[in-house]
Design a protein around this motif. Structure first.
Motif, mmCIF file in Angstrom:
data_model
loop_
_atom_site.group_PDB
_atom_site.id
_atom_site.type_symbol
_atom_site.label_atom_id
_atom_site.label_comp_id
_atom_site.label_asym_id
_atom_site.label_seq_id
_atom_site.Cartn_x
_atom_site.Cartn_y
_atom_site.Cartn_z
ATOM 1 N N HIS A 166 0.743 -1.312 -0.043
ATOM 2 C CA HIS A 166 0.048 -0.028 0.056
ATOM 3 C C HIS A 166 0.888 1.281 -0.091
ATOM 4 O O HIS A 166 0.608 2.279 -0.766
ATOM 5 N N LEU A 167 2.119 1.158 0.733
ATOM 6 C CA LEU A 167 2.714 2.441 0.649
ATOM 7 C C LEU A 167 3.373 2.655 -0.555
ATOM 8 O O LEU A 167 3.689 3.832 -0.793
ATOM 9 N N THR A 168 3.573 1.490 -1.295
ATOM 10 C CA THR A 168 4.475 1.889 -2.552
ATOM 11 C C THR A 168 3.433 2.729 -3.550
ATOM 12 O O THR A 168 3.896 3.678 -4.122
ATOM 13 N N ILE A 169 2.275 2.493 -3.542
ATOM 14 C CA ILE A 169 1.266 3.042 -4.274
ATOM 15 C C ILE A 169 1.161 4.648 -3.586
ATOM 16 O O ILE A 169 1.257 5.606 -4.404
ATOM 17 N N MET A 170 1.205 4.771 -2.301
ATOM 18 C CA MET A 170 0.725 5.996 -1.665
ATOM 19 C C MET A 170 2.135 7.078 -2.049
ATOM 20 O O MET A 170 2.089 8.164 -2.265
ATOM 21 N N ARG A 171 3.354 6.291 -1.843
ATOM 22 C CA ARG A 171 4.700 7.282 -2.335
ATOM 23 C C ARG A 171 4.604 7.540 -3.804
ATOM 24 O O ARG A 171 5.108 8.682 -4.104
ATOM 25 N N ALA A 172 3.910 6.781 -4.556
ATOM 26 C CA ALA A 172 3.908 7.088 -6.049
ATOM 27 C C ALA A 172 3.121 8.394 -6.438
ATOM 28 O O ALA A 172 3.147 8.687 -7.372
ATOM 29 N N ALA A 173 2.192 8.535 -5.534
ATOM 30 C CA ALA A 173 1.226 9.624 -5.638
ATOM 31 C C ALA A 173 2.085 11.026 -5.586
ATOM 32 O O ALA A 173 1.365 12.006 -6.169
ATOM 33 N N GLY A 174 3.187 11.029 -5.015
ATOM 34 C CA GLY A 174 4.164 12.284 -5.160
ATOM 35 C C GLY A 174 3.570 13.644 -4.173
ATOM 36 O O GLY A 174 3.965 14.671 -4.641
ATOM 37 N N ASN A 175 3.125 13.138 -3.152
ATOM 38 C CA ASN A 175 2.603 14.169 -2.223
ATOM 39 C C ASN A 175 3.026 13.993 -0.881
ATOM 40 O O ASN A 175 2.602 12.705 -0.063
ATOM 41 N N ARG A 176 3.909 14.975 -0.608
ATOM 42 C CA ARG A 176 4.751 14.573 0.952
ATOM 43 C C ARG A 176 3.715 14.720 2.102
ATOM 44 O O ARG A 176 3.948 13.885 3.088
ATOM 45 N N PHE A 177 2.549 15.576 1.956
ATOM 46 C CA PHE A 177 1.648 15.497 2.921
ATOM 47 C C PHE A 177 0.646 14.292 3.034
ATOM 48 O O PHE A 177 0.318 13.700 4.194
ATOM 49 N N LEU A 178 0.436 13.745 1.905
ATOM 50 C CA LEU A 178 -0.364 12.275 1.848
ATOM 51 C C LEU A 178 0.688 11.258 2.543
ATOM 52 O O LEU A 178 0.244 10.495 3.319
ATOM 53 N N ASN A 179 2.013 11.298 2.115
ATOM 54 C CA ASN A 179 2.769 10.375 2.577
ATOM 55 C C ASN A 179 2.942 10.489 4.436
ATOM 56 O O ASN A 179 3.039 9.576 4.950
ATOM 57 N N ARG A 180 2.770 11.808 4.904
ATOM 58 C CA ARG A 180 2.798 11.997 6.303
ATOM 59 C C ARG A 180 1.630 11.510 6.852
ATOM 60 O O ARG A 180 1.540 10.993 8.125
ATOM 61 N N ALA A 181 0.662 11.457 6.264
ATOM 62 C CA ALA A 181 -0.795 11.097 6.751
ATOM 63 C C ALA A 181 -0.915 9.549 6.771
ATOM 64 O O ALA A 181 -1.366 8.903 7.712
ATOM 65 N N ALA A 182 -0.180 8.909 5.702
ATOM 66 C CA ALA A 182 -0.093 7.504 5.684
ATOM 67 C C ALA A 182 0.676 7.064 6.954
ATOM 68 O O ALA A 182 0.647 5.965 7.425
ATOM 69 N N ASP A 183 1.960 7.934 7.247
ATOM 70 C CA ASP A 183 2.705 7.226 8.270
ATOM 71 C C ASP A 183 2.018 7.428 9.616
ATOM 72 O O ASP A 183 2.074 6.236 10.426
ATOM 73 N N GLN A 184 1.018 8.315 9.869
ATOM 74 C CA GLN A 184 0.285 8.186 11.110
ATOM 75 C C GLN A 184 -0.891 7.408 10.921
ATOM 76 O O GLN A 184 -1.058 6.687 12.028
ATOM 77 N N LEU A 185 -1.197 7.075 9.715
ATOM 78 C CA LEU A 185 -2.321 5.937 9.612
ATOM 79 C C LEU A 185 -1.711 4.709 9.857
ATOM 80 O O LEU A 185 -2.592 3.714 10.403
ATOM 81 N N SER A 186 -0.493 4.416 9.579
ATOM 82 C CA SER A 186 -0.112 3.009 9.465
ATOM 83 C C SER A 186 0.030 2.524 10.860
ATOM 84 O O SER A 186 -0.229 1.320 11.362
ATOM 85 N N ALA A 187 0.205 3.092 12.083
ATOM 86 C CA ALA A 187 -0.048 2.592 13.640
ATOM 87 C C ALA A 187 -1.393 2.233 13.830
ATOM 88 O O ALA A 187 -1.529 1.261 14.276
ATOM 89 N N HIS A 188 -2.376 2.709 13.145
ATOM 90 C CA HIS A 188 -3.724 2.033 13.479
ATOM 91 C C HIS A 188 -4.080 1.208 12.847
ATOM 92 O O HIS A 188 -4.674 0.253 13.280
ATOM 93 N N VAL A 189 -3.717 1.062 11.399
ATOM 94 C CA VAL A 189 -3.723 -0.058 10.674
ATOM 95 C C VAL A 189 -3.097 -1.220 11.393
ATOM 96 O O VAL A 189 -3.783 -2.217 11.634
ATOM 97 N N HIS A 190 -1.847 -1.027 11.805
ATOM 98 C CA HIS A 190 -1.206 -2.166 12.504
ATOM 99 C C HIS A 190 -1.910 -2.622 14.002
ATOM 100 O O HIS A 190 -1.870 -3.528 14.605
ATOM 101 N N ARG A 191 -2.456 -1.647 14.503
ATOM 102 C CA ARG A 191 -3.168 -1.616 15.569
ATOM 103 C C ARG A 191 -4.250 -2.719 15.648
ATOM 104 O O ARG A 191 -4.693 -3.295 16.663
ATOM 105 N N LEU A 192 -4.852 -2.987 14.464
ATOM 106 C CA LEU A 192 -5.702 -4.175 14.195
ATOM 107 C C LEU A 192 -5.257 -5.356 14.722
ATOM 108 O O LEU A 192 -5.982 -6.480 15.302
ATOM 109 N N ARG A 193 -4.035 -5.595 14.532
ATOM 110 C CA ARG A 193 -3.218 -6.875 14.827
ATOM 111 C C ARG A 193 -3.191 -7.134 16.524
ATOM 112 O O ARG A 193 -3.012 -8.172 16.730
#
Length: 244
Positions: A166-193
């Motif tokens: 998923h991150l590979t696609i988000m990085r390809a979007a070329g938006n640094r603020f979108l990538n920062r949002a993805a970084d914050q989202l990742s902890a919550h995604v992993h929280r499901l585990r």
């Protein structure tokens, strides 16, 4: 004081220590505590003592305190007045719905922007998918040899490979603020585990759905990747809701 004495005093002044080692230590402590939160060894509601964690990790209390402050921002831990830090409770049904709503907003936007970079993205996405397939094979092999991979260490690489797709696609979007949002989202995604039943993982479905997303990017049709990602996120949400 003579000029010579002044120069000697400057020479004797200790050199400033670089900040990089401290940052590396703090990040290492953060990762170690994060794994404890996700591997089930510290269930929701558990107390997180700064001094006890420092002794366990063989570090001073300072990087532990810094890591817990950082984890508090992710929602994985909470600070209770006069009681210190505790592991946050599992996500409620309402929070799960909001999480998947946010994933849809963020990841669909990323796909829409990444479509124009498909020529460069596809080779990287193939590599990310191949790693995901390999990690899925290893988990299946553990099951096939009589092992039931309930140890988070057995699954860590699989989870990382799944999210890296998923991150590979988000990085390809070329938006640094979108990538920062993805970084914050990742902890919550992993929280499901935290409370996932490792014996009922959706490995086969996830691999197949990622393959469909990859094929959609390879097709050159700008609409197919969006539809494939939307279908995948919807399927994951349904599976999580069914498990809950």
């Amino acid at each position: 004081m003579s000029r010579e004495d002044s120069g000697a005093a400057v020479a004797r002044k200790p050199a400033r220590k670089p900040v990089v080692p401290r940052r590396v230590l703090r990040d290492g402590v953060y990762d170690a505590i994060l794994e404890k939160l996700l591997d089930g060894s510290t269930p929701p509601g558990s107390s997180l003592g700064i001094d006890s964690l420092a002794r366990e990790l063989e570090v001073s209390p300072t990087p532990v305190r810094e890591a817990l402050v950082q984890l508090e921002h992710t929602g994985l831990v909470s600070r209770v007045a006069l009681k210190g830090y505790r592991v946050a409770p599992p996500l409620s049904p309402e929070q799960l719905a909001e999480l998947f709503d946010m994933r849809g907003i963020l990841e669909i936007a990323a796909v829409e922007r990444a479509v124009s970079q498909a020529e460069d993205l596809v080779p990287e996405l193939r590599a990310a998918h191949a790693q995901h397939v390999l990690c899925a094979h290893r988990v299946r092999k553990l099951r096939g040899t009589g092992g039931r991979p309930t140890d988070f260490a057995d699954l860590r690489e699989y989870f990382a490979a799944d999210w890296e797709f998923h991150l590979t696609i988000m990085r390809a979007a070329g938006n640094r603020f979108l990538n920062r949002a993805a970084d914050q989202l990742s902890a919550h995604v992993h929280r499901l585990r935290q409370t996932a039943d490792h014996g009922a993982m959706d490995i086969d479905q996830a691999v197949d759905e990622h393959a469909a997303i990859l094929a959609a990017f390879e097709s050159g049709d700008p609409e197919r990747p969006v539809a494939a990602m939307r279908a995948h996120l919807g399927a994951v949400a349904r599976r999580v809701s069914a498990d809950g």
